[in-house]
Every structure is written in structure tokens, then in C-alpha cells.
Design an enzyme around this catalytic site. Structure first.
Site, PDB file in Angstrom:
ATOM      1  N   HIS A 134     -14.588  -5.371 -69.459  1.00  0.00           N
ATOM      2  CA  HIS A 134     -14.716  -6.277 -71.007  1.00  0.00           C
ATOM      3  C   HIS A 134     -14.398  -7.633 -71.152  1.00  0.00           C
ATOM      4  O   HIS A 134     -12.323  -6.966 -71.328  1.00  0.00           O
ATOM      5  CB  HIS A 134     -15.476  -5.109 -71.939  1.00  0.00           C
ATOM      6  N   HIS A 144     -16.185 -17.017 -45.391  1.00  0.00           N
ATOM      7  CA  HIS A 144     -17.021 -17.356 -46.695  1.00  0.00           C
ATOM      8  C   HIS A 144     -18.475 -17.279 -47.033  1.00  0.00           C
ATOM      9  O   HIS A 144     -19.498 -16.262 -47.290  1.00  0.00           O
ATOM     10  CB  HIS A 144     -15.666 -17.903 -47.457  1.00  0.00           C
ATOM     11  N   HIS A 149     -10.366 -16.610 -58.966  1.00  0.00           N
ATOM     12  CA  HIS A 149     -10.829 -16.151 -57.311  1.00  0.00           C
ATOM     13  C   HIS A 149     -10.106 -14.345 -57.627  1.00  0.00           C
ATOM     14  O   HIS A 149      -8.585 -14.444 -57.726  1.00  0.00           O
ATOM     15  CB  HIS A 149     -10.257 -16.532 -56.447  1.00  0.00           C
ATOM     16  N   ASP A 163     -18.159 -30.050 -43.100  1.00  0.00           N
ATOM     17  CA  ASP A 163     -17.506 -31.652 -43.275  1.00  0.00           C
ATOM     18  C   ASP A 163     -16.631 -31.266 -41.496  1.00  0.00           C
ATOM     19  O   ASP A 163     -16.780 -32.321 -41.144  1.00  0.00           O
ATOM     20  CB  ASP A 163     -16.749 -32.078 -44.558  1.00  0.00           C
ATOM     21  N   GLY A 165     -14.297 -20.250 -49.657  1.00  0.00           N
ATOM     22  CA  GLY A 165     -13.081 -19.865 -50.083  1.00  0.00           C
ATOM     23  C   GLY A 165     -11.409 -20.387 -50.861  1.00  0.00           C
ATOM     24  O   GLY A 165     -10.621 -19.411 -51.507  1.00  0.00           O
TER      25      GLY A 165
END
Length: 200
Positions: free
Chosen positions: A125, A9, A134, A30, A60
Site C-alpha cells: 500500500h 521480455h 523495475h 531495432d 527489460g
């Protein structure tokens, strides 16, 4: 700008920044075992100066992205989008959100913090996406849909107009959502059916 997340990602976020000619200053992760990301040496403990530079959380997984956002002490970047994305001027998009290549966001939509609008996804819209949502590649969210925090709309899924989807919902690839979905549901199929609930 910094990238927090030295994974696949993160590579897409790298390309987003590159498409906008945004300089990448450092890459954080990390995981101590990850030492290199493309041409960058990975930093595991950023210093104070690095934390003053805006960072994109390139993670992600929605749950992990929220966990990192809660404890990250650095500056979060404004929303970033690939140069090929088509985004209306008449939208609101909060800090930390990333918009991938070929995505479309149309007028009146409001996108929360740390969302992912993935490659080729369509947000029509007046859609409301809360934080950490996501929208996966080639998914279509049609007009006036509301999607609550942490929900993932799977690859190629479709959501019909006006539907309300709860928080931390998982919508399977190719699903067609024709009615409201409650919190923590897992939905698959056409039309979409709830098959179980996630642990809160």
C-alpha cells in the site's frame, strides 16, 4: 496492440496481452538480425498506420527502455497487466507499465510510466514508483516506500516500510533494504550495503 521488443521480455508481454484477449497487430525491434518473433514477422521500421496503434515497450533493461521511449514516435499503450495479477482498484498506474503474472499491487500505490512489476512481485500500500522502475520477480516492496526513476529492485529483494530509494539504483537479488538509499548506488546483502556507485 503492438509489441516493441522481440526478446524474452517480449514473450512475457505477449502472454500478458493474450491473457486479456488483446489482439497483437505487429512486433517491432531495432535489431535487423531478428526476423521472427513467435508466429510474427518482425518489423524494423513501422509505418505511419502501425504507429497509430498503441504499443507496449517490451524492453527489460531500464536504460534502453527509457532511450526507446524518448525517441519512439508512436502511441504508447495504457498500462497492461496479466489476468492473474491482483491489483487494487485504488491505485494509479501510468502509460506503458506492464504487470506480470501473479504480481500484487495494493491500495494507494502510484506507479509511473514504463515500469515493470515482474512475476510474483509485491508492491504494498501507498508505494510510489517513478518512471522506468523495475521490481524484479518475487521482490517485496512494503508500505509507504518511494522509489525514484530507473531503479531496479532485484529478484527476491525486500524493502522495509517507509524507505526512500534514489534514482537509477541497483539493488541486488535477495538484498534487504532497511534504510534510505542515495542515487546511483549499488546495494547488496542482508542488511543491504552500498558496494559502489554507478556512473551517472
Amino acid at each position: 496492440m503492438n509489441i516493441y521488443g522481440a526478446s524474452g521480455h517480449g514473450k512475457v508481454v505477449f502472454d500478458i496481452l493474450k491473457s486479456r484477449n488483446i489482439q497483437i497487430d505487429a512486433v517491432f525491434d531495432d535489431n535487423q538480425e531478428i526476423q521472427k518473433f513467435l508466429s510474427f514477422k518482425v518489423t524494423h521500421k513501422p509505418n505511419e498506420d502501425q504507429l497509430k496503434i498503441p504499443s507496449v515497450l517490451a524492453i527489460g533493461n531500464n536504460v534502453i527502455r527509457k532511450q526507446v521511449a524518448r525517441r519512439f514516435t508512436g502511441m504508447i499503450s495504457e498500462a497492461v497487466s496479466h489476468a492473474s495479477a491482483i491489483i487494487s482498484d485504488n491505485i494509479k498506474m501510468a502509460a506503458g507499465t506492464v504487470v506480470m503474472p501473479g504480481a500484487i499491487i495494493n491500495a494507494g500505490s502510484k506507479i509511473g510510466k514504463h515500469c515493470i512489476i515482474n512475476s510474483g512481485a509485491v508492491v504494498e500500500h501507498d508505494v510510489q514508483l517513478q518512471d522506468f522502475v523495475h521490481i524484479a520477480p518475487n521482490a517485496v516492496v512494503t508500505g509507504n516506500v518511494t522509489i525514484a526513476e530507473g531503479t531496479q529492485v532485484g529478484t527476491g529483494a525486500s524493502v522495509i516500510p517507509g524507505v526512500k530509494i534514489g534514482k537509477w539504483v541497483s539493488i541486488g537479488a535477495g538484498a534487504v533494504i532497511i534504510e534510505d538509499v542515495p542515487d546511483f548506488a549499488v546495494v547488496v546483502g542482508n542488511p543491504g550495503k552500498i558496494i559502489k556507485y554507478l556512473n551517472e
